[in-house]
Design a protein around this motif. Sequence first.
Motif, PDB file in Angstrom:
ATOM      1  N   VAL A   7       0.840  -1.197   0.000  1.00  0.00           N
ATOM      2  CA  VAL A   7       0.000   0.000   0.000  1.00  0.00           C
ATOM      3  C   VAL A   7       0.878   1.252   0.000  1.00  0.00           C
ATOM      4  O   VAL A   7       1.846   1.343   0.743  1.00  0.00           O
ATOM      5  CB  VAL A   7      -0.946  -0.017   1.217  1.00  0.00           C
ATOM      6  CG1 VAL A   7      -1.691   1.300   1.347  1.00  0.00           C
ATOM      7  CG2 VAL A   7      -1.922  -1.176   1.106  1.00  0.00           C
ATOM      8  N   GLY A   8       0.521   2.172  -0.886  1.00  0.00           N
ATOM      9  CA  GLY A   8       1.239   3.439  -0.986  1.00  0.00           C
ATOM     10  C   GLY A   8       2.298   3.473  -2.070  1.00  0.00           C
ATOM     11  O   GLY A   8       2.798   4.550  -2.398  1.00  0.00           O
ATOM     12  N   ARG A   9       2.646   2.321  -2.653  1.00  0.00           N
ATOM     13  CA  ARG A   9       3.663   2.298  -3.713  1.00  0.00           C
ATOM     14  C   ARG A   9       3.102   2.897  -4.995  1.00  0.00           C
ATOM     15  O   ARG A   9       1.935   2.727  -5.326  1.00  0.00           O
ATOM     16  CB  ARG A   9       4.118   0.867  -4.003  1.00  0.00           C
ATOM     17  CG  ARG A   9       4.829   0.147  -2.875  1.00  0.00           C
ATOM     18  CD  ARG A   9       6.233   0.662  -2.590  1.00  0.00           C
ATOM     19  NE  ARG A   9       7.126   0.620  -3.730  1.00  0.00           N
ATOM     20  CZ  ARG A   9       7.930  -0.384  -4.022  1.00  0.00           C
ATOM     21  NH1 ARG A   9       7.944  -1.481  -3.286  1.00  0.00           N
ATOM     22  NH2 ARG A   9       8.726  -0.318  -5.068  1.00  0.00           N
ATOM     23  N   THR A  10       3.960   3.581  -5.742  1.00  0.00           N
ATOM     24  CA  THR A  10       3.592   4.125  -7.037  1.00  0.00           C
ATOM     25  C   THR A  10       3.903   3.091  -8.111  1.00  0.00           C
ATOM     26  O   THR A  10       4.996   2.521  -8.131  1.00  0.00           O
ATOM     27  CB  THR A  10       4.369   5.422  -7.325  1.00  0.00           C
ATOM     28  OG1 THR A  10       4.045   6.376  -6.314  1.00  0.00           O
ATOM     29  CG2 THR A  10       4.028   5.983  -8.687  1.00  0.00           C
ATOM     30  N   VAL A  11       2.928   2.842  -8.980  1.00  0.00           N
ATOM     31  CA  VAL A  11       3.083   1.909 -10.092  1.00  0.00           C
ATOM     32  C   VAL A  11       2.511   2.558 -11.344  1.00  0.00           C
ATOM     33  O   VAL A  11       1.959   3.656 -11.289  1.00  0.00           O
ATOM     34  CB  VAL A  11       2.376   0.554  -9.810  1.00  0.00           C
ATOM     35  CG1 VAL A  11       2.989  -0.132  -8.595  1.00  0.00           C
ATOM     36  CG2 VAL A  11       0.878   0.732  -9.614  1.00  0.00           C
ATOM     37  N   HIS A  12       2.626   1.878 -12.458  1.00  0.00           N
ATOM     38  CA  HIS A  12       2.006   2.336 -13.698  1.00  0.00           C
ATOM     39  C   HIS A  12       0.808   1.449 -14.008  1.00  0.00           C
ATOM     40  O   HIS A  12       0.901   0.230 -13.934  1.00  0.00           O
ATOM     41  CB  HIS A  12       2.972   2.258 -14.879  1.00  0.00           C
ATOM     42  CG  HIS A  12       4.019   3.307 -14.863  1.00  0.00           C
ATOM     43  ND1 HIS A  12       4.999   3.369 -15.819  1.00  0.00           N
ATOM     44  CD2 HIS A  12       4.241   4.350 -14.025  1.00  0.00           C
ATOM     45  CE1 HIS A  12       5.783   4.398 -15.569  1.00  0.00           C
ATOM     46  NE2 HIS A  12       5.346   5.003 -14.475  1.00  0.00           N
ATOM     47  N   TYR A  13      -0.308   2.089 -14.365  1.00  0.00           N
ATOM     48  CA  TYR A  13      -1.504   1.396 -14.830  1.00  0.00           C
ATOM     49  C   TYR A  13      -1.579   1.622 -16.335  1.00  0.00           C
ATOM     50  O   TYR A  13      -1.346   2.733 -16.812  1.00  0.00           O
ATOM     51  CB  TYR A  13      -2.754   1.964 -14.153  1.00  0.00           C
ATOM     52  CG  TYR A  13      -4.043   1.453 -14.748  1.00  0.00           C
ATOM     53  CD1 TYR A  13      -4.512   0.195 -14.421  1.00  0.00           C
ATOM     54  CD2 TYR A  13      -4.772   2.221 -15.643  1.00  0.00           C
ATOM     55  CE1 TYR A  13      -5.698  -0.292 -14.981  1.00  0.00           C
ATOM     56  CE2 TYR A  13      -5.951   1.754 -16.203  1.00  0.00           C
ATOM     57  CZ  TYR A  13      -6.398   0.493 -15.859  1.00  0.00           C
ATOM     58  OH  TYR A  13      -7.560   0.014 -16.417  1.00  0.00           O
ATOM     59  N   VAL A  14      -1.922   0.592 -17.098  1.00  0.00           N
ATOM     60  CA  VAL A  14      -2.056   0.724 -18.548  1.00  0.00           C
ATOM     61  C   VAL A  14      -3.542   0.774 -18.892  1.00  0.00           C
ATOM     62  O   VAL A  14      -4.276  -0.185 -18.644  1.00  0.00           O
ATOM     63  CB  VAL A  14      -1.370  -0.443 -19.286  1.00  0.00           C
ATOM     64  CG1 VAL A  14      -1.482  -0.256 -20.791  1.00  0.00           C
ATOM     65  CG2 VAL A  14       0.091  -0.547 -18.869  1.00  0.00           C
ATOM     66  N   SER A  15      -3.972   1.903 -19.447  1.00  0.00           N
ATOM     67  CA  SER A  15      -5.376   2.049 -19.832  1.00  0.00           C
ATOM     68  C   SER A  15      -5.693   1.129 -21.004  1.00  0.00           C
ATOM     69  O   SER A  15      -4.801   0.737 -21.763  1.00  0.00           O
ATOM     70  CB  SER A  15      -5.691   3.500 -20.193  1.00  0.00           C
ATOM     71  OG  SER A  15      -4.971   3.890 -21.349  1.00  0.00           O
ATOM     72  N   HIS A  16      -6.978   0.810 -21.159  1.00  0.00           N
ATOM     73  CA  HIS A  16      -7.402  -0.068 -22.254  1.00  0.00           C
ATOM     74  C   HIS A  16      -7.370   0.630 -23.608  1.00  0.00           C
ATOM     75  O   HIS A  16      -7.090   0.008 -24.618  1.00  0.00           O
ATOM     76  CB  HIS A  16      -8.829  -0.583 -22.008  1.00  0.00           C
ATOM     77  CG  HIS A  16      -8.905  -1.582 -20.922  1.00  0.00           C
ATOM     78  ND1 HIS A  16      -8.555  -2.895 -21.094  1.00  0.00           N
ATOM     79  CD2 HIS A  16      -9.294  -1.468 -19.629  1.00  0.00           C
ATOM     80  CE1 HIS A  16      -8.726  -3.554 -19.967  1.00  0.00           C
ATOM     81  NE2 HIS A  16      -9.168  -2.706 -19.062  1.00  0.00           N
ATOM     82  N   GLY A  17      -7.698   1.908 -23.633  1.00  0.00           N
ATOM     83  CA  GLY A  17      -7.850   2.598 -24.909  1.00  0.00           C
ATOM     84  C   GLY A  17      -9.201   2.259 -25.513  1.00  0.00           C
ATOM     85  O   GLY A  17      -9.900   1.354 -25.058  1.00  0.00           O
ATOM     86  N   THR A  18      -9.573   2.990 -26.539  1.00  0.00           N
ATOM     87  CA  THR A  18     -10.846   2.733 -27.215  1.00  0.00           C
ATOM     88  C   THR A  18     -10.661   1.641 -28.264  1.00  0.00           C
ATOM     89  O   THR A  18      -9.534   1.353 -28.678  1.00  0.00           O
ATOM     90  CB  THR A  18     -11.379   4.014 -27.875  1.00  0.00           C
ATOM     91  OG1 THR A  18     -10.373   4.525 -28.746  1.00  0.00           O
ATOM     92  CG2 THR A  18     -11.755   5.054 -26.835  1.00  0.00           C
ATOM     93  N   PRO A  19     -11.762   1.041 -28.719  1.00  0.00           N
ATOM     94  CA  PRO A  19     -11.641  -0.007 -29.738  1.00  0.00           C
ATOM     95  C   PRO A  19     -10.937   0.499 -31.004  1.00  0.00           C
ATOM     96  O   PRO A  19     -11.055   1.665 -31.374  1.00  0.00           O
ATOM     97  CB  PRO A  19     -13.090  -0.386 -30.042  1.00  0.00           C
ATOM     98  CG  PRO A  19     -13.839  -0.012 -28.811  1.00  0.00           C
ATOM     99  CD  PRO A  19     -13.154   1.226 -28.291  1.00  0.00           C
ATOM    100  N   VAL A  20     -10.235  -0.408 -31.639  1.00  0.00           N
ATOM    101  CA  VAL A  20      -9.546  -0.075 -32.887  1.00  0.00           C
ATOM    102  C   VAL A  20     -10.580   0.031 -34.007  1.00  0.00           C
ATOM    103  O   VAL A  20     -11.441  -0.827 -34.165  1.00  0.00           O
ATOM    104  CB  VAL A  20      -8.488  -1.150 -33.213  1.00  0.00           C
ATOM    105  CG1 VAL A  20      -7.808  -0.839 -34.550  1.00  0.00           C
ATOM    106  CG2 VAL A  20      -7.462  -1.248 -32.095  1.00  0.00           C
ATOM    107  N   ARG A  21     -10.489   1.111 -34.759  1.00  0.00           N
ATOM    108  CA  ARG A  21     -11.395   1.360 -35.889  1.00  0.00           C
ATOM    109  C   ARG A  21     -10.996   0.485 -37.083  1.00  0.00           C
ATOM    110  O   ARG A  21      -9.878  -0.051 -37.122  1.00  0.00           O
ATOM    111  CB  ARG A  21     -11.317   2.824 -36.286  1.00  0.00           C
ATOM    112  CG  ARG A  21     -11.753   3.774 -35.204  1.00  0.00           C
ATOM    113  CD  ARG A  21     -11.492   5.200 -35.647  1.00  0.00           C
ATOM    114  NE  ARG A  21     -11.830   6.144 -34.613  1.00  0.00           N
ATOM    115  CZ  ARG A  21     -11.192   7.290 -34.405  1.00  0.00           C
ATOM    116  NH1 ARG A  21     -10.169   7.647 -35.170  1.00  0.00           N
ATOM    117  NH2 ARG A  21     -11.560   8.102 -33.446  1.00  0.00           N
ATOM    118  N   PRO A  22     -11.884   0.367 -38.066  1.00  0.00           N
ATOM    119  CA  PRO A  22     -11.548  -0.423 -39.268  1.00  0.00           C
ATOM    120  C   PRO A  22     -10.263   0.034 -39.967  1.00  0.00           C
ATOM    121  O   PRO A  22      -9.560  -0.777 -40.555  1.00  0.00           O
ATOM    122  CB  PRO A  22     -12.757  -0.239 -40.178  1.00  0.00           C
ATOM    123  CG  PRO A  22     -13.885   0.048 -39.245  1.00  0.00           C
ATOM    124  CD  PRO A  22     -13.279   0.827 -38.108  1.00  0.00           C
TER     125      PRO A  22
END
Length: 99
Positions: A7-22
């Motif tokens: 608890v309290g540690r800094t980490v990186h979260y990777v967002s999902h992003g939006t769906p890939v378009r055609p």
Amino acid sequence: MSQQPTVGRTVHYVSHGTPVRPDGTQAFPSRCRAAIVTEVPDQPTPDNRVGLQINSPDGPFSHPLSKDGGVPQDEPRPFEDLGEPYAYAGGSWHWPERV
């Protein structure tokens, strides 16, 4: 010995992003975001899940263990395995890279 999330540690979260378009583009691609570990399970999980408070440019949001099972840790892999721009799966956390 590998690092253990606490608890309290800094980490990186990777967002999902939006769906890939055609055409192969995304409105919002996956990005690393700063996050703070807010909780760890009593017993470690195989994928090292933790609860996080994520700091996004649109405002903070959280992934608690109790609500959605938390966020799994991911290990880096070659870019070609996941596509650009990150070598981490969306919806995962990892330790910040050393620079």
